[in-house]
Design an enzyme around this catalytic site. Structure first.
Site, PDB file in Angstrom:
ATOM      1  N   ASP A  12      32.154  39.707  39.496  1.00 41.48           N
ATOM      2  CA  ASP A  12      32.668  40.591  38.459  1.00 41.48           C
ATOM      3  C   ASP A  12      34.092  40.976  38.871  1.00 41.48           C
ATOM      4  O   ASP A  12      34.474  40.831  40.037  1.00 41.48           O
ATOM      5  CB  ASP A  12      31.766  41.822  38.365  1.00 41.48           C
ATOM      6  CG  ASP A  12      32.344  42.887  37.462  1.00 41.48           C
ATOM      7  OD1 ASP A  12      32.608  42.586  36.293  1.00 41.48           O
ATOM      8  OD2 ASP A  12      32.549  44.019  37.943  1.00 41.48           O
ATOM      9  N   ASP A  14      36.333  44.127  37.339  1.00 37.81           N
ATOM     10  CA  ASP A  14      36.577  45.574  37.415  1.00 37.81           C
ATOM     11  C   ASP A  14      35.497  46.274  38.240  1.00 37.81           C
ATOM     12  O   ASP A  14      34.306  46.159  37.934  1.00 37.81           O
ATOM     13  CB  ASP A  14      36.579  46.175  36.007  1.00 37.81           C
ATOM     14  CG  ASP A  14      37.655  45.575  35.121  1.00 37.81           C
ATOM     15  OD1 ASP A  14      38.757  46.116  35.096  1.00 37.81           O
ATOM     16  OD2 ASP A  14      37.371  44.544  34.467  1.00 37.81           O
ATOM     17  N   ASP A 179      28.993  45.080  40.449  1.00 35.12           N
ATOM     18  CA  ASP A 179      28.868  46.511  40.733  1.00 35.12           C
ATOM     19  C   ASP A 179      28.051  47.259  39.688  1.00 35.12           C
ATOM     20  O   ASP A 179      27.917  48.479  39.771  1.00 35.12           O
ATOM     21  CB  ASP A 179      30.262  47.153  40.813  1.00 35.12           C
ATOM     22  CG  ASP A 179      30.954  47.186  39.456  1.00 35.12           C
ATOM     23  OD1 ASP A 179      31.098  46.102  38.842  1.00 35.12           O
ATOM     24  OD2 ASP A 179      31.337  48.270  38.999  1.00 35.12           O
TER      25      ASP A 179
END
Length: 235
Positions: A12, A14, A179
């Site tokens: 991922d 961001d 995250d």
């Protein structure tokens, strides 16, 4: 790669590779002020990250206007607001973001060892490329899939399937690192392993609740079994 458990690692963007929330909040508030709306807080923006910048803007407008998100999406004024946001965010990309500690060195080590590396993000491509280029990360990846690269986005497994097919890698040799619960769901839907970081943006929820295969505190966990990796210090 012989001796390392994964031939492909998908990341991922961001909240995983790069802390981008401060400049996203700047662009959101630039836009809100331009249309005579009140500003929102950094924490609110953090909690809205995950479904792409368009949806984040929808959530911000819904909050400040006191209406539901569907009404924002269907508003005849939303396209013009979104266009202004795009201009502000392109200007803000790279200004207050930064790679998380250990990210650059670990990506360099993994790529040097022959591991295929990919970015899978719901951020639109026009912003993804600016952010990656601003931090000189683009050359480290073999594939970048943004929220508008394919017909669907996370948590749909299409991006993972695309990379597995492109590089000819078996599912058991692939790992997703993210995250958020969206990242965990993406990996589960694709049938691959997933590790989740304790920092980043998970819509205000503990990442442990998503039950990834492993919860890690930083990128050093990816060094396991990596030949000749000595955890050098980043400048």
């Amino acid at each position: 790669m012989k001796g390392y458990p994964y031939d492909l690692i998908l990341f991922d963007l961001d909240g995983t590779l790069i802390e981008t929330a401060p400049e996203i909040a700047d662009a959101v508030n630039d836009t809100l002020v331009a249309f005579d709306r009140a500003a929102v807080t950094q924490q609110q923006v953090n909690d809205w990250i995950g479904h792409g910048t368009r949806e984040l803007l929808v959530q911000a407008l819904a909050f400040v206007d006191g209406i539901d998100a569907r009404a924002v999406r269907e508003s005849p004024t939303f396209p013009s607001i979104e266009a202004v946001f795009g201009l502000h965010y392109e200007q803000r990309c790279g200004t207050r973001s930064r790679p998380y500690p250990g990210v650059v060195l670990m990506l360099q080590a993994l790529k040097a060892a022959g591991v295929k590396l990919a970015v899978v993000t719901n951020k639109e491509d026009r912003y993804t490329q600016v952010v990656l280029d601003a931090h000189h990360l683009t050359p480290l990846f073999h594939r970048v899939i943004s929220g508008d690269t394919l017909a669907v986005k996370k948590p749909h497994p299409a991006a993972v399937d695309d990379c597995l097919m492109r590089f000819g890698i078996a599912r058991e040799r692939a790992l997703f690192v993210g995250d958020s619960s969206i990242d965990v769901a993406t990996a589960r839907n694709a049938g691959i392993a997933v590790w989740a970081l304790t920092y980043g943006y998970n819509m205000g929820q503990p990442i442990e609740d998503s039950r990834p295969n492993r919860v890690i505190s930083d990128f050093s966990a990816l060094a396991a079994l990596l030949p000749a990796y000595a955890s050098p210090t980043e400048d």
